[in-house]
Design a protein around this motif. Structure first.
Motif, short mmCIF file in Angstrom:
data_model
loop_
_atom_site.label_atom_id
_atom_site.label_comp_id
_atom_site.label_asym_id
_atom_site.label_seq_id
_atom_site.Cartn_x
_atom_site.Cartn_y
_atom_site.Cartn_z
N ILE A 239 -6.70 -2.43 -9.29
CA ILE A 239 -5.31 -2.88 -8.95
C ILE A 239 -4.38 -1.69 -8.58
N LYS A 240 -3.73 -1.70 -7.56
CA LYS A 240 -3.12 -0.29 -7.05
C LYS A 240 -2.18 -0.06 -8.16
N LYS A 241 -1.91 1.04 -8.16
CA LYS A 241 -0.81 1.64 -9.26
C LYS A 241 0.56 1.62 -8.58
N ASN A 242 1.46 1.45 -9.51
CA ASN A 242 2.85 1.46 -8.89
C ASN A 242 3.23 0.39 -7.83
N LEU A 243 2.67 -0.71 -8.18
CA LEU A 243 2.92 -1.67 -7.18
C LEU A 243 4.38 -2.28 -7.38
N LYS A 244 5.09 -2.84 -6.44
CA LYS A 244 6.52 -2.95 -6.63
C LYS A 244 6.56 -4.82 -6.07
N ILE A 245 6.77 -5.47 -7.25
CA ILE A 245 6.69 -7.05 -7.12
C ILE A 245 8.07 -7.65 -7.59
N ALA B 132 -1.91 -12.45 -10.23
CA ALA B 132 -2.33 -12.97 -9.01
C ALA B 132 -1.79 -12.13 -7.75
N ALA B 133 -0.49 -11.70 -8.21
CA ALA B 133 0.35 -10.95 -7.05
C ALA B 133 -0.33 -9.75 -6.77
N ALA B 134 -0.58 -8.93 -7.97
CA ALA B 134 -1.25 -7.71 -8.12
C ALA B 134 -2.60 -7.76 -7.36
N ALA B 135 -3.46 -8.88 -7.66
CA ALA B 135 -4.77 -8.91 -7.20
C ALA B 135 -4.55 -9.02 -5.77
N LEU B 136 -3.69 -9.74 -5.06
CA LEU B 136 -3.33 -9.91 -3.64
C LEU B 136 -3.12 -8.54 -3.10
N ALA B 137 -2.06 -8.12 -3.65
CA ALA B 137 -1.60 -6.84 -3.19
C ALA B 137 -2.69 -5.49 -2.91
N ASP C 18 5.62 -5.07 -2.51
CA ASP C 18 4.20 -5.21 -2.32
C ASP C 18 3.98 -6.74 -2.42
N ALA C 19 4.91 -7.36 -3.21
CA ALA C 19 4.57 -8.82 -3.31
C ALA C 19 5.63 -9.67 -3.82
#
Lengths: 356, 339, 347
Positions: free
Chosen positions: A50-56, A305-310, A112-113
């Motif tokens: 999982i990417k770091k620092n995702l913005k959702i 799920a959003a993190a996995a997609l992104a 990101d998501a």
């Protein structure tokens, strides 16, 4: 001076009729929008971290809805777990057009998501497609958007299971016989309408032949309106024996009305409600059983799920799997749908174990 | 007018600058600049096109609304006409009507809606506030009767594109471009033609205007019809832009339109105002909201800001006028009622 | 904006006759609403007898109480030729504030009521000061305060919800209980309505409200304390909105941020249907309350008659237009009659 505008009006009317005679673009003649649904040329890589620092961002139906607040808060908490940042934005009125302004903003902010509980499955499609074309992951939760406009839909429970179990619970309480009514949310709400569809289908089965659905009323997820709709139902159908309210606002209002009226104990109220709201009515006997799931879990799952997609772990295709923190591994079903789990039935024996 | 004239010059300049519509235009520029410098995504072509697109219907409807308010009336039913138009659009489209027939029909329906308002105000002499609150409820109700709570989608792509795409190379969506053209026309009519002067006269002093030979009733009637027509057309644009026809489209929009008009410095009692101010007002509200959203300011704060802006917008001219009055007529003398 | 309306004081030589005529007309106006109400109820009961059952009647009055209360407050403002669009937001704010206040504690009901009315009074005073001292058009001011109060309410509430389970029983009892078979809520509304109605009619300071609305310039020249009266009107509107907010909490138990959202137009509609002229100077609180009752009953009637409830708004709108048209025609007729009388008496 009035003649000129009148003439213009007459001309416009004539044009309209003329155009009708000559045919024109109609629903059947126009090709359906083939729009650039961002079919992913991404490939799923289940081992990608999982990417770091995702913005959702969470975009609920409306921000003032307590149920949505619980969901979104849990989702925001989940984001903290995997090192991303999440926020909740949204309109104060449950309207589709307000959500669109927010969608535009989120696209501008290059999230990101985006996670959305759609007020109208089609109205939000345009901006969602735009988002997808900019490689923003789109996850719908609670209330789905049209399926070509999102990557994954997190469904709180199988819609079919919700619909059918509602009928089963009511039938058990009524002994299989009696008039029932449904008190829903807004008439366009995707989730409620899907459940109602399954409810109606379940009623066709022979074991429910004694039950009769007399009306579907809409309380618009507004407490006062739901309250008055319940009143109206009891007056219009004095033989009504049960009310199913598949919305937390509706069931609370209906239960409150029934418990303070002469119908208490004579009319069963059931549906989807939160334990905190329903506790009083379960204890005083107005409501025997009702269902829900854990809204926090819904938000949590959606967030992962959003993190996995992104992060490229999944693309939303059927059969893909991803890990959702403490909820374990999840598999994507048909049409990009992920189901949280079976609904929980609450009654006076277990209601004190839950606090949401 | 003697020696004071010379002394008045700098005061005159200050007087001219202290008009509210000038202040609004200045505010607009300030907000734009602030947004462009502080928020990187604000002044992009993308974002601006969203902002302008979102504003299209409110901006269009604000034009006839300005004319009405200057003439001393108001039309609160515009949002319901928009909704009714959208509902009719969806319902007819769903029934298979060709779009080329639907849109002219919507315009006609809008004209009729405006006609009802206009007749009730001019023939029966009813106050427009009360009438349009009634028609606001009536038309919204009719919208629900027509379409119920269904939502109709899937409109033809070429028409939808017309409502959503921008003029190539600019951040201006087509509906907004339409607004710009309409705004120029309206400005010319209001400020440079006899009709415009007549409208101002009606708003300032209706009876005097009547006796001066201005056909007050006819003009008011036409303004109401215009308001209905524009609202209905805006309904078509709205439907195509969002791709969804619903009976609750535009719910509450009348307040936003009035807020924009008032913010632009148009005097609610009639007889005063400029179209430039209204355009600035519309843009100010729209861009401010957009900027606040980009900076993740909560919706509620946006609401508070709009409300405060509104109050300040009417308070300031009063205070300025009051200060000027006090300076011109020191206490003790009879001052004419400063309205 | 519109032409002047009938004033209560007529030619000196014929005060009694003129006033009697005007009074008759006004009373006829309220009676006509009552008549419409009765017809509606009779027709509905004929179709469905449970409409007029004890529960049914209780429900009708309970539903209308809050709207009627707001209508009384709005009447005071409207007869001075102003308007108060912020009432809906005030109700929402107070309902939520009271909810937070009682959360988890068992507060004295009276204390909660006073708190609610105090908050409402503050909001009302803000409106009143802006309108009376700064002479800002009422529509604009109250529109602005609507946005501000609504924003404050949503900001504070933000997704929270007051649940009936958290509201002390004493308060809930106020909302659904009663004494001697009559629920508290309508009783409170009736008492308030009678008090305000009596004041407006029988006190000289009360009648000044009408004078101000009917002809502001004349009122100013006559030396009436216009500012004070308008301030009072708005303060009362605010206080009653605050009271309504607490009663909302008591009745519904569950409060979210957008309680009473959009009610301001409903209140104005009720007031206008009830015969209060929007240009001021005319109308009574009794009419306004009846108007509120009528509009609420239509909603219930439609549900009971199994008519598509989408017609509700359309019907309410038509009623409103009908009411103001009838009022206008009546007003014209009365003016004509008074003028004839003046001519006859050479005044």
């Amino acid at each position: 001076m009035l003649k000129r505008p009148m003439a213009a009006v007459a001309l416009a009317a004539a044009l309209a009729l003329g155009a009708a005679a000559c045919g024109g673009t109609t629903k059947n003649s126009s090709g359906n929008d083939d729009g650039a649904a961002a079919t992913s040329d991404r490939k799923a890589d289940p081992n990608a971290p999982i990417k770091k620092n995702l913005k959702i961002a969470f975009l609920p139906k409306q921000v003032n809805n307590p149920y949505e607040t619980i969901v979104d808060k849990a989702g925001i908490g989940a984001a903290a777990e995997y090192g991303g940042t999440a926020k909740e934005v949204g309109p104060s009125d449950a309207s589709a057009s307000s959500q669109i302004s927010y969608l535009n903003t989120l696209i501008q902010q290059r999230q990101d998501a985006i996670l959305i509980a759609a007020n109208d499955p089609n109205a939000v499609c345009g901006p969602l497609k735009q988002a997808m074309s900019r490689k923003i992951a789109v996850v719908s939760y609670d209330s789905d958007a049209a399926k070509e406009c999102r990557d994954v839909f997190i469904n709180q429970a199988s819609s079919e299971e919700i619909g059918r179990s509602e009928i089963k619970v009511m039938s058990d309480m009524l002994g299989g016989k009696g008039q029932i009514a449904i008190l829903s949310a807004t008439a366009n709400a995707t989730n409620q309408n899907t459940w109602i569809k399954f409810m109606k289908d379940e009623l066709k089965k022979p074991e429910y032949a004694g039950l009769k659905l007399v009306k579907v009323a809409y309380g618009d997820d507004d407490d006062q309106k739901s309250f008055q709709q319940t009143q109206g139902l009891m007056q219009a159908y004095p033989d009504l024996k049960g009310i199913i309210a598949p919305t937390t606002v509706g069931i609370a209002a209906a239960a409150r009305y029934i418990s303070a009226s002469k119908y208490k104990g004579k009319v069963e109220v059931s549906g989807l409600g939160t334990p905190n709201q329903m506790r009083k009515f379960v204890k005083d006997g107005t409501v025997q059983k009702f269902e829900l799931w854990n809204p926090g879990d819904l938000g949590y799952l959606a967030s992962y799920a959003a993190a996995a997609l992104a992060s490229g772990q999944i693309t939303g295709a059927q059969g893909e799997k991803f890990k959702a923190g403490r909820l374990g591994e999840r598999t994507i079903g048909a049409d990009g749908e992920v189901i949280l789990g079976p609904p929980t039935v609450f009654d006076k024996n277990n209601i004190d174990n839950f606090h949401f | 007018m003697a020696p004071e004239d010379v002394k008045r010059s700098p005061r005159q300049l200050a007087g001219r600058l202290l008009r509210w519509d000038v202040i609004v235009i200045a505010l607009l520029l300030v907000v734009f600049r602030a947004g462009a410098t502080t928020t990187s995504d604000f002044a992009t072509s993308d974002n601006l096109s969203f902002a302008f697109g979102d504003l299209s219907e409110i901006a269009l409807i604000a034009l006839p609304m300005t004319l009405l308010v200057v003439a001393g009336e108001v039309d609160l039913s515009v949002a319901s006409v928009l909704g009714m138009s959208s509902a009719l659009f969806g319902s007819l489209w769903d029934a298979g009507w060709p779009i080329e027939s639907i849109i002219p029909l919507l315009v006609v329906v809008g004209a009729v809606a405006g006609l009802v308002n206009g007749l009730l105000v001019t023939r029966l002499g009813l106050p427009s506030l009360a009438v349009t609150i009634g028609t606001l409820t009536l038309y919204r109700g009719l919208a629900y009767v027509v379409l119920g709570t269904k939502a109709v989608a899937e409109f033809p792509q070429n028409y939808a594109d017309l409502a959503t795409k921008t003029i190539p190379g600019t951040p201006i969506p087509y509906p907004f471009a339409l607004f710009i053209v309409a705004a120029v026309v309206t400005a010319i009519v209001l400020h440079a033609t006899g009709a415009g002067r007549a409208i101002f006269a009606i708003g300032a002093q209706e009876e005097a205007a009547f006796f001066a030979g201005i056909r007050v009733k006819r003009i008011k009637l036409l303004l109401f019809v215009l308001s209905g027509v524009v609202a209905a057309f805006a309904g078509a644009i709205y439907t195509l832009r969002y791709g969804s026809a619903r009976a609750d489209n535009g719910l509450g929009m009348e307040l936003a339109v009035i807020a924009a008009v008032l913010l632009g410095g148009v005097d609610f009692d009639g007889g005063r105002g400029t179209l430039a101010g209204v355009i600035a007002g519309v843009l100010l509200i729209g861009l401010l909201r957009n900027l606040l959203m980009l900076r993740d300011v909560a919706t509620e704060i946006q609401s508070i800001v709009t409300g405060l802006l509104l109050i300040v917008s009417v308070l300031t001219p009063r205070i300025i006028a009051g200060v000027r009055e006090a300076r011109r007529h020191p206490r003790g003398s009879i001052s004419a009622s400063s309205q | 904006m519109a032409t002047t309306t009938v004033t209560k004081d007529t030619a000196p030589a014929d005060t009694k006759g003129g006033r009697r005529l005007v009074d008759t007309v006004l009373r006829a106006r309220e009676l006509s609403i009552l008549a419409a109400l009765i017809v509606l109820v009779v027709v509905t009961t004929a179709v469905n007898s449970s409409f007029l059952s004890e529960q049914g009647v209780k429900d009708i009055f309970l539903n209308a109480s809050i709207l009627a209360l707001l209508a009384v407050g709005q009447t005071m403002v409207v007869i001075t030729r102003n308007i108060d669009l912020s009432v809906g937001s005030v109700v929402g704010l107070v309902a939520f504030a009271s909810g937070k206040f009682v959360l988890g504690h068992d507060r004295n009901v009276l204390l909660v009521l006073i708190l609610g009315m105090a908050i409402g009074a503050v909001c009302g005073l803000v409106n009143g000061v802006l309108v009376s001292f700064f002479r800002v058009p009422a529509l604009v001011v109250t529109l602005g305060t609507l946005y501000v109060i609504q924003g404050l309410d949503y900001y504070w509430a933000h997704g929270q919800q007051i649940n009936a389970a958290d509201v002390p029983d004493s308060l809930l009892e106020l909302g659904s209980g009663g004494v001697g078979g009559i629920p508290y809520l309508p009783m409170i509304t009736v008492v308030v309505m009678l008090a305000v109605g009596y004041y407006l009619r029988s006190f000289p300071s009360g009648r000044e409200f009408y004078a101000i609305g009917s002809n502001p310039d004349a009122a100013r020249l006559a030396g009436l304390p216009i500012r004070r009266r308008i301030l009072t009107a708005y303060a009362c509107s605010g206080i009653l909105a605050g009271l309504a907010g607490v009663l909302w909490l008591a009745r519904f138990g569950t409060v979210v941020a957008d309680a009473a959202h959009g009610w301001e137009l409903r209140v104005v509609a009720a007031v206008v249907v009830g015969g209060v002229a929007i240009v001021g100077g005319l109308g009574t609180v009794y009419g306004a309350a009846l108007g509120a009752l009528l509009l609420t009953t239509i909603g219930s009637v439609l549900v009971v008659l199994k008519v598509n409830s989408f017609w509700q708004d359309a019907i309410a709108g038509l009623l409103l237009l009908l009411a103001i048209s009838v009022d206008r025609l009546l007003g014209l007729r009365v003016t004509r009659a008074l003028r004839r009388r003046n001519v006859r008496h050479g005044a």
